[in-house]
Design a protein around this motif. Structure first.
Motif, PDB file in Angstrom:
ATOM      1  N   GLU A  16      -3.109   3.435  69.191  1.00 48.73           N
ATOM      2  CA  GLU A  16      -3.650   3.433  70.546  1.00 48.73           C
ATOM      3  C   GLU A  16      -3.345   4.738  71.265  1.00 48.73           C
ATOM      4  O   GLU A  16      -4.185   5.265  72.006  1.00 48.73           O
ATOM      5  N   ASN A  17      -2.154   5.271  71.039  1.00 44.69           N
ATOM      6  CA  ASN A  17      -1.756   6.512  71.704  1.00 44.69           C
ATOM      7  C   ASN A  17      -2.455   7.733  71.132  1.00 44.69           C
ATOM      8  O   ASN A  17      -2.720   8.701  71.845  1.00 44.69           O
ATOM      9  N   GLN A  18      -2.755   7.707  69.824  1.00 44.57           N
ATOM     10  CA  GLN A  18      -3.294   8.886  69.158  1.00 44.57           C
ATOM     11  C   GLN A  18      -4.814   8.933  69.112  1.00 44.57           C
ATOM     12  O   GLN A  18      -5.406  10.019  69.122  1.00 44.57           O
ATOM     13  N   SER A  19      -5.466   7.778  69.091  1.00 43.10           N
ATOM     14  CA  SER A  19      -6.909   7.762  68.849  1.00 43.10           C
ATOM     15  C   SER A  19      -7.712   8.425  69.949  1.00 43.10           C
ATOM     16  O   SER A  19      -8.784   8.994  69.692  1.00 43.10           O
ATOM     17  N   SER A  20      -7.221   8.380  71.174  1.00 39.50           N
ATOM     18  CA  SER A  20      -7.966   8.980  72.279  1.00 39.50           C
ATOM     19  C   SER A  20      -7.750  10.483  72.382  1.00 39.50           C
ATOM     20  O   SER A  20      -8.552  11.182  73.006  1.00 39.50           O
ATOM     21  N   ALA A  72       0.665   7.062  57.914  1.00 38.29           N
ATOM     22  CA  ALA A  72       0.538   8.434  58.409  1.00 38.29           C
ATOM     23  C   ALA A  72      -0.144   8.433  59.763  1.00 38.29           C
ATOM     24  O   ALA A  72      -1.005   7.590  60.047  1.00 38.29           O
ATOM     25  N   ASN A  73       0.241   9.388  60.600  1.00 34.49           N
ATOM     26  CA  ASN A  73      -0.407   9.570  61.896  1.00 34.49           C
ATOM     27  C   ASN A  73      -1.817  10.119  61.708  1.00 34.49           C
ATOM     28  O   ASN A  73      -2.164  10.647  60.639  1.00 34.49           O
ATOM     29  N   LEU A  74      -2.618  10.044  62.759  1.00 37.15           N
ATOM     30  CA  LEU A  74      -4.011  10.470  62.655  1.00 37.15           C
ATOM     31  C   LEU A  74      -4.158  11.969  62.434  1.00 37.15           C
ATOM     32  O   LEU A  74      -5.163  12.417  61.882  1.00 37.15           O
TER      33      LEU A  74
END
Length: 292
Positions: free
Chosen positions: A54-58, A98-100
């Motif tokens: 949620e924090n990374q997708s935007s 893994a992070n985006l």
């Protein structure tokens, strides 16, 4: 033959039973927790925490390449679906976390049958739930409806299943490609339709409408290509985009998209009903078309 060394190892039945118990025990110790599974177009699959997603997708530009994401359990299985009509199946717990912003190694390096110029177009959670259906649409207008669990390999006790591709659609003639793959609930299919924008060989754009409730009774195998339900003149007219909209949404007689006139005079009512066109559900070369 005298130099041949036999490498086959015979295993006692009780040893096989012990091995199966060990595998089952391993499955039981997997912690059941929610994770966000993310599938991106360049053949990558990953998992990460729900809050982290949620924090990374935007903010992360790599999110633009996401073709499917969903919060699922670590014990569940998911599949990435490719343009070539293949699937890559993974248990969520086995996916790399893994992070985006991490550039993943494309899966074609590790998965037999997956080529580098293929790409993911969608994903699906492999659940045994009669309330959900997977709908696919190909470039040549073939539409297929499946139960998602049909895409799960029979044997997932070892990880051998994850090192090869499986079939999502038996595409026609070796030239057809999947354009759309999405899972719907029964309720959604009763209330939604697909608006499929195609570009003709003269550069005009037309909208084909597919009422999802009209294909709700379908249930096909992964090897089937489905029924040719969308008139693309056998792929000569290119699909530009597919929108999922409310079934009751009203349409004007014509309108423009990016300056091109769109003719909406061809409603689904001009097509034969799928039931009348299908005499045998096992047939995979069904055609439900009208003259343009």
């Amino acid at each position: 033959l005298s130099e041949y060394v036999r490498r086959t190892k015979f295993v006692k039945s009780e040893d096989v039973a012990d091995l199966v118990k060990q595998i089952d025990a391993t499955e039981e110790v997997i912690e059941d927790k929610p994770m966000e599974v993310v599938i991106t177009k360049p053949l990558s699959m990953r998992k990460l925490g729900v809050k982290a997603f949620e924090n990374q997708s935007s903010a992360d530009k790599s999110a633009q390449e996401i073709v499917w994401h969903k919060t699922v359990s670590t014990k569940d299985f998911v599949a990435g679906i490719t343009r070539d009509g293949k699937t890559v199946v993974r248990r969520v717990n086995d996916l790399e976390q893994a992070n985006l912003d991490v550039r993943m190694q494309p899966l074609n390096r590790d998965v037999r049958g997956l080529v580098s110029d293929d790409e993911f177009i969608g994903g699906v959670e492999l659940v045994d739930d009669p309330n959900v259906k997977l709908v696919t649409v190909s470039d040549r207008g073939y539409v297929k409806v499946m139960n998602p669990i049909a895409l799960k390999p029979n044997n997932t006790r070892t990880r051998a299943y994850s090192r090869r591709t499986w079939t999502a659609s038996g595409l026609k003639g070796g030239t057809d490609k999947l354009w759309f793959a999405q899972m719907f609930t029964i309720e959604e299919m009763n209330n939604l339709k697909l608006q499929i924008v195609v570009r003709t060989d003269r550069g005009r754009e037309k909208v084909r409408t597919l009422i999802l409730s009209d294909i709700l009774s379908r249930s096909e195998s992964p090897n089937s290509s489905g029924a040719r339900w969308v008139n693309t003149h056998d792929g000569e007219w290119r699909i530009v985009r597919i929108d999922v909209v409310d079934k009751d949404e009203q349409e004007a007689d014509d309108f423009e998209i990016e300056g091109l006139e769109i003719d909406l005079g061809e409603e689904l009512s001009e097509y034969k009903t799928l039931d009348s066109a299908v005499q045998n559900e096992e047939q995979s070369d069904e055609v439900v078309d009208t003259e343009d």
